[in-house]
Design a protein around this motif. Structure first.
Motif, mmCIF file in Angstrom:
data_model
loop_
_atom_site.group_PDB
_atom_site.id
_atom_site.type_symbol
_atom_site.label_atom_id
_atom_site.label_comp_id
_atom_site.label_asym_id
_atom_site.label_seq_id
_atom_site.Cartn_x
_atom_site.Cartn_y
_atom_site.Cartn_z
ATOM 1 N N GLN A 35 -11.646 -16.952 -8.144
ATOM 2 C CA GLN A 35 -10.727 -16.156 -7.318
ATOM 3 C C GLN A 35 -11.436 -15.060 -6.501
ATOM 4 O OE1 GLN A 35 -7.113 -15.430 -9.528
ATOM 5 N NE2 GLN A 35 -6.282 -14.156 -7.901
ATOM 6 N N LYS B 87 0.841 -1.213 0.000
ATOM 7 C CA LYS B 87 0.000 0.000 0.000
ATOM 8 C C LYS B 87 0.875 1.262 0.000
ATOM 9 C CE LYS B 87 -3.469 -2.858 0.596
ATOM 10 N NZ LYS B 87 -4.269 -3.323 -0.520
ATOM 11 N N GLU C 28 -2.274 -8.085 -12.114
ATOM 12 C CA GLU C 28 -3.249 -9.139 -12.409
ATOM 13 C C GLU C 28 -2.510 -10.419 -12.832
ATOM 14 O OE1 GLU C 28 -6.488 -9.538 -11.827
ATOM 15 O OE2 GLU C 28 -6.458 -7.586 -10.870
ATOM 16 N N ALA C 29 -2.634 -11.410 -11.952
ATOM 17 C CA ALA C 29 -1.885 -12.662 -12.124
ATOM 18 C C ALA C 29 -2.168 -13.335 -13.470
ATOM 19 C CB ALA C 29 -2.223 -13.614 -10.970
ATOM 20 N N ARG D 29 -2.341 -4.606 -4.792
ATOM 21 C CA ARG D 29 -2.441 -6.068 -4.656
ATOM 22 C C ARG D 29 -1.151 -6.721 -5.138
ATOM 23 N NH1 ARG D 29 -7.876 -8.104 -4.287
ATOM 24 N NH2 ARG D 29 -9.168 -6.356 -3.647
ATOM 25 N N ILE D 30 -0.972 -7.946 -4.717
ATOM 26 C CA ILE D 30 0.180 -8.762 -5.101
ATOM 27 C C ILE D 30 -0.342 -9.831 -6.071
ATOM 28 C CG2 ILE D 30 1.992 -10.290 -4.193
ATOM 29 C CD1 ILE D 30 1.331 -8.879 -1.395
HETATM 30 N N1 LIG Z 1 -7.074 -10.207 -9.193
HETATM 31 C C1 LIG Z 1 -5.794 -10.002 -8.540
HETATM 32 C C2 LIG Z 1 -5.947 -10.367 -7.068
HETATM 33 C C3 LIG Z 1 -4.662 -10.166 -6.325
HETATM 34 C C4 LIG Z 1 -4.884 -10.233 -4.819
HETATM 35 O O1 LIG Z 1 -5.991 -10.014 -4.306
HETATM 36 N N2 LIG Z 1 -3.797 -10.532 -4.125
HETATM 37 C C5 LIG Z 1 -3.882 -10.609 -2.689
HETATM 38 C C6 LIG Z 1 -2.878 -11.606 -2.167
HETATM 39 S S1 LIG Z 1 -3.276 -13.248 -2.716
HETATM 40 C C7 LIG Z 1 -3.532 -9.263 -2.103
HETATM 41 O O2 LIG Z 1 -2.723 -8.544 -2.641
HETATM 42 N N3 LIG Z 1 -4.153 -8.931 -0.986
HETATM 43 C C8 LIG Z 1 -3.828 -7.730 -0.283
HETATM 44 C C9 LIG Z 1 -4.999 -6.845 -0.117
HETATM 45 O O3 LIG Z 1 -6.091 -7.152 -0.604
HETATM 46 O O4 LIG Z 1 -4.824 -5.812 0.525
HETATM 47 C C10 LIG Z 1 -4.718 -10.868 -9.207
HETATM 48 O O5 LIG Z 1 -5.050 -11.986 -9.611
HETATM 49 O O6 LIG Z 1 -3.574 -10.421 -9.343
#
Ligand SMILES: N[C@@H](CCC(=O)N[C@@H](CS)C(=O)NCC(=O)O)C(=O)O
Length: 213
Positions: A105, A39, A64-65, A51-52
């Motif tokens: 997801q 963040k 975006e993975a 996001r990661i």
């Molecule tokens: N749609 C995104 C989802 C990514 C996502 O939600 N990653 C999670 C970790 S698995 C994250 O960063 N969570 C931290 C948060 O939501 O603050 C992708 O596929 O890259």
């Protein structure tokens, strides 16, 4: 050199395995989740969604993975991870990848972060249970498809969608009926988990086998 911003076992896992599958050279950049560095202003420049994962590939910055996985397939057309562009197998791979990334997801996120979706604390357990039910229906659908048309999501062709499925199965391993309790899914997950690329990526993230249960 490509850089993958990651946290062990997060949504970077599929892109990480694909990096290994295509034989790319890359560097792993750990994200300090404990201190919410995803963040931070510097990270938000790479991914405004905070996001990661993120992949840096030269001047290209991708979040975006699923997009990262497809980009790696596109830039390594001789690798095993995707059928030829324009083939019906490629279209089937897109279908499953989209189902995994835009149906399963988000439900996984609702399951794990239920309080973000249900602000009334007393209602969180029921909302989580409903999310679990929906996830189970989704994995039942995949099981049925694999029984009819497997062994892989795209028939007899391994693709990056199978890797993406492993990641979502891992995310769902604590549900009431973990994905691997279904026999066709288990066979597929075992096969993806046994691939050298998966083993290497999981080792690099410090994840221990079995990676999905
Ligand atoms: N749609 C995104 C989802 C990514 C996502 O939600 N990653 C999670 C970790 S698995 C994250 O960063 N969570 C931290 C948060 O939501 O603050 C992708 O596929 O890259």
């Amino acid at each position: 050199m490509k850089k993958l911003h990651y946290f062990p076992g997060n949504a970077n896992l599929a892109p990480h395995i694909v990096l290994q599958e295509v034989g790319a050279e890359y560097e792993l950049v750990p994200v300090d989740r404990k201190n919410s560095s995803h963040k931070s202003p510097a990270y938000l420049k790479l991914n405004p969604a905070g996001r990661i994962p993120v992949l840096e590939d030269g001047d290209l910055v991708l979040f975006e993975a699923a997009a990262i996985c497809l980009h790696l397939a596109d830039t390594h057309p001789d690798s095993d991870v995707a059928p030829p562009v324009g083939s019906s197998e490629r279209a089937q791979m897109y279908k499953w990848l989209m189902y995994l990334t835009n149906t399963i997801q988000p439900e996984v996120l609702t399951y794990h972060y239920t309080d973000r979706h249900q602000p009334l604390p007393d209602a969180v357990p029921a909302a989580k249970a409903r999310s679990d039910e929906r996830l189970m229906e989704m994995f039942d659908l995949i099981e049925k498809e694999l029984a009819a048309n497997g062994p892989w999501l795209v028939g007899d062709r391994f693709t990056l969608a199978d890797i993406y499925l492993l990641m979502n199965a891992r995310f769902s391993r604590m549900c009431s009926r973990p994905p691997a309790t279904r026999p066709h899914l288990k066979r597929l997950l075992d096969a993806v988990a046994a691939r050298p690329a998966t083993i290497r990526a999981c080792e690099e993230e410090g994840l221990t086998a079995p990676f999905y249960c």
